[in-house]
Design an enzyme around this catalytic site. Sequence first.
Site, PDB file in Angstrom:
ATOM      1  N   TYR A 174       0.833  -1.214   0.000  1.00  0.00           N
ATOM      2  CA  TYR A 174       0.000   0.000   0.000  1.00  0.00           C
ATOM      3  C   TYR A 174       0.870   1.267   0.000  1.00  0.00           C
ATOM      4  O   TYR A 174       0.357   2.359  -0.238  1.00  0.00           O
ATOM      5  CB  TYR A 174      -0.961   0.053   1.206  1.00  0.00           C
ATOM      6  N   HIS A 217       0.365 -11.736   1.762  1.00  0.00           N
ATOM      7  CA  HIS A 217      -0.669 -10.930   1.100  1.00  0.00           C
ATOM      8  C   HIS A 217      -1.433 -11.743   0.042  1.00  0.00           C
ATOM      9  O   HIS A 217      -2.665 -11.690  -0.020  1.00  0.00           O
ATOM     10  CB  HIS A 217      -0.026  -9.697   0.463  1.00  0.00           C
TER      11      HIS A 217
HETATM   12  N1  LIG Z   1      -5.718  -8.694   1.462  1.00  0.00           N
HETATM   13  C1  LIG Z   1      -6.052  -8.155   0.300  1.00  0.00           C
HETATM   14  O1  LIG Z   1      -5.689  -8.651  -0.784  1.00  0.00           O
HETATM   15  C2  LIG Z   1      -6.928  -6.934   0.297  1.00  0.00           C
HETATM   16  C3  LIG Z   1      -7.575  -6.544  -0.901  1.00  0.00           C
HETATM   17  C4  LIG Z   1      -8.411  -5.427  -0.849  1.00  0.00           C
HETATM   18  C5  LIG Z   1      -8.582  -4.728   0.333  1.00  0.00           C
HETATM   19  N2  LIG Z   1      -7.905  -5.114   1.480  1.00  0.00           N
HETATM   20  C6  LIG Z   1      -8.041  -4.356   2.751  1.00  0.00           C
HETATM   21  O2  LIG Z   1      -9.417  -4.206   3.049  1.00  0.00           O
HETATM   22  C7  LIG Z   1      -9.722  -2.820   3.211  1.00  0.00           C
HETATM   23  C8  LIG Z   1     -11.162  -2.533   2.816  1.00  0.00           C
HETATM   24  O3  LIG Z   1     -11.433  -2.910   1.490  1.00  0.00           O
HETATM   25  P1  LIG Z   1     -11.582  -1.847   0.300  1.00  0.00           P
HETATM   26  O4  LIG Z   1     -10.821  -0.647   0.639  1.00  0.00           O
HETATM   27  O5  LIG Z   1     -11.235  -2.589  -0.947  1.00  0.00           O
HETATM   28  O6  LIG Z   1     -13.159  -1.590   0.211  1.00  0.00           O
HETATM   29  P2  LIG Z   1     -14.370  -1.201   1.203  1.00  0.00           P
HETATM   30  O7  LIG Z   1     -13.881  -0.919   2.562  1.00  0.00           O
HETATM   31  O8  LIG Z   1     -15.426  -2.233   1.004  1.00  0.00           O
HETATM   32  O9  LIG Z   1     -14.943   0.106   0.527  1.00  0.00           O
HETATM   33  C9  LIG Z   1     -14.236   1.297   0.492  1.00  0.00           C
HETATM   34  C10 LIG Z   1     -15.016   2.253  -0.406  1.00  0.00           C
HETATM   35  O10 LIG Z   1     -16.324   2.419   0.121  1.00  0.00           O
HETATM   36  C11 LIG Z   1     -16.578   3.782   0.425  1.00  0.00           C
HETATM   37  N3  LIG Z   1     -17.243   3.806   1.750  1.00  0.00           N
HETATM   38  C12 LIG Z   1     -16.713   3.454   2.939  1.00  0.00           C
HETATM   39  N4  LIG Z   1     -17.603   3.579   3.916  1.00  0.00           N
HETATM   40  C13 LIG Z   1     -18.736   4.036   3.333  1.00  0.00           C
HETATM   41  C14 LIG Z   1     -20.016   4.350   3.826  1.00  0.00           C
HETATM   42  N5  LIG Z   1     -20.307   4.230   5.126  1.00  0.00           N
HETATM   43  N6  LIG Z   1     -20.958   4.792   2.938  1.00  0.00           N
HETATM   44  C15 LIG Z   1     -20.669   4.914   1.631  1.00  0.00           C
HETATM   45  N7  LIG Z   1     -19.465   4.608   1.107  1.00  0.00           N
HETATM   46  C16 LIG Z   1     -18.516   4.183   1.952  1.00  0.00           C
HETATM   47  C17 LIG Z   1     -15.239   4.470   0.434  1.00  0.00           C
HETATM   48  O11 LIG Z   1     -15.351   5.766  -0.109  1.00  0.00           O
HETATM   49  P3  LIG Z   1     -14.973   7.081   0.741  1.00  0.00           P
HETATM   50  O12 LIG Z   1     -13.482   7.018   0.952  1.00  0.00           O
HETATM   51  O13 LIG Z   1     -15.393   8.163  -0.183  1.00  0.00           O
HETATM   52  O14 LIG Z   1     -15.751   6.998   2.013  1.00  0.00           O
HETATM   53  C18 LIG Z   1     -14.405   3.602  -0.506  1.00  0.00           C
HETATM   54  O15 LIG Z   1     -14.539   4.039  -1.837  1.00  0.00           O
HETATM   55  C19 LIG Z   1      -8.660  -2.137   2.336  1.00  0.00           C
HETATM   56  O16 LIG Z   1      -8.564  -0.766   2.579  1.00  0.00           O
HETATM   57  C20 LIG Z   1      -7.447  -2.945   2.698  1.00  0.00           C
HETATM   58  O17 LIG Z   1      -6.943  -2.555   3.976  1.00  0.00           O
HETATM   59  C21 LIG Z   1      -7.113  -6.221   1.468  1.00  0.00           C
END
Ligand SMILES: NC(=O)c1ccc[n+]([C@@H]2O[C@H](COP(=O)([O-])OP(=O)(O)OC[C@H]3O[C@@H](n4cnc5c(N)ncnc54)[C@H](OP(=O)(O)O)[C@@H]3O)[C@@H](O)[C@H]2O)c1
Length: 272
Positions: free
Chosen positions: A47, A105
């Site tokens: 990241y 990862h």
């Molecule tokens: N291990 C892996 O391979 C892997 C892969 C992907 C992700 N991850 C981890 O998982 C975390 C979360 O997954 P993600 O970032 O992919 O997706 P997520 O948390 O499902 O969604 C994030 C998105 O949703 C929006 N959002 C968040 N809260 C909201 C709410 N209450 N209402 C409306 N929109 C909302 C955010 O926009 P705004 O910023 O505009 O609020 C952002 O665009 C990552 O940040 C990372 O740490 C790990």
Amino acid sequence: MQVTEANGAKIPTLGLGTWQLSGRSGARVIEQALRLGYRHIDTAKNYGNERDVGEALRASGIGREEVFVTTKVPASDLAPANLERAAKQSLANLRLSEVNLLLIHWPNARIPLAETMGAMCKMKHEGYARHIGVSNFTVALLEEAATLASEPLVTNQIEWHPYLEQSKVQAACARQGIAVTAYSPIAQGQAAGDDTLARIGKRHGKTAGQVSLRWLVQNGAIVIPRTSKIERLSENMAIFDFALADDEMAEIGKLARRNGRVVNTGWAPDWD
Ligand SMILES: NC(=O)c1ccc[n+]([C@@H]2O[C@H](COP(=O)([O-])OP(=O)(O)OC[C@H]3O[C@@H](n4cnc5c(N)ncnc54)[C@H](OP(=O)(O)O)[C@@H]3O)[C@@H](O)[C@H]2O)c1
């Protein structure tokens, strides 16, 4: 903060995802999350924001022992010498002497899993990681990893939200006492605009995003939603003061669809 226990680890059930939260603005969001009560931060070497996470942790004034910090070793660094170097680099970036949880990862079929698991266990034995685990592991890989490791695995971090059915991996994790950590738990924002989740949420005075997170928690998951908006940090935390009924859980379970992934896994050689 509710915790999930898994093979000796106590992991806060809600964490902050930090993918794309970087620089001063990212650090500000992470610091604010800690001030609001988040006690679990999910980062990764890939990241490119471990320095910002470390800065936010120190700026928050919250004691190190109160925060559960997870980072991840990239798939390209799974040969033992590289893994050790990557893990130590992550700690240097974070300016921490250990992380609470070190994850692989993504799997990498070109590197023998036995060697990688040996190196992960070494990181734990030598005090660089309090716990170890994996991410994006299929059922077969998870079972192989658990057999090869001399230390318990505490989580498999996988994509999971109402559009993606994950019962097979969930059952395999449960058999091994391993917690599932749900990444992209709001389907990268899609679930926040879902009509079914919004309708169910209305009954509880909650938003669609909160219902998505609550559904995962009631299915036993740890959730790590990400937001760059300070006002949404509190919204995503307020998921422990209501409960979905059995029929609501079942209705949300029916939202799963074929090709329900929102994260592109096309590049990953080991993914089926
Ligand atoms: N291990 C892996 O391979 C892997 C892969 C992907 C992700 N991850 C981890 O998982 C975390 C979360 O997954 P993600 O970032 O992919 O997706 P997520 O948390 O499902 O969604 C994030 C998105 O949703 C929006 N959002 C968040 N809260 C909201 C709410 N209450 N209402 C409306 N929109 C909302 C955010 O926009 P705004 O910023 O505009 O609020 C952002 O665009 C990552 O940040 C990372 O740490 C790990």
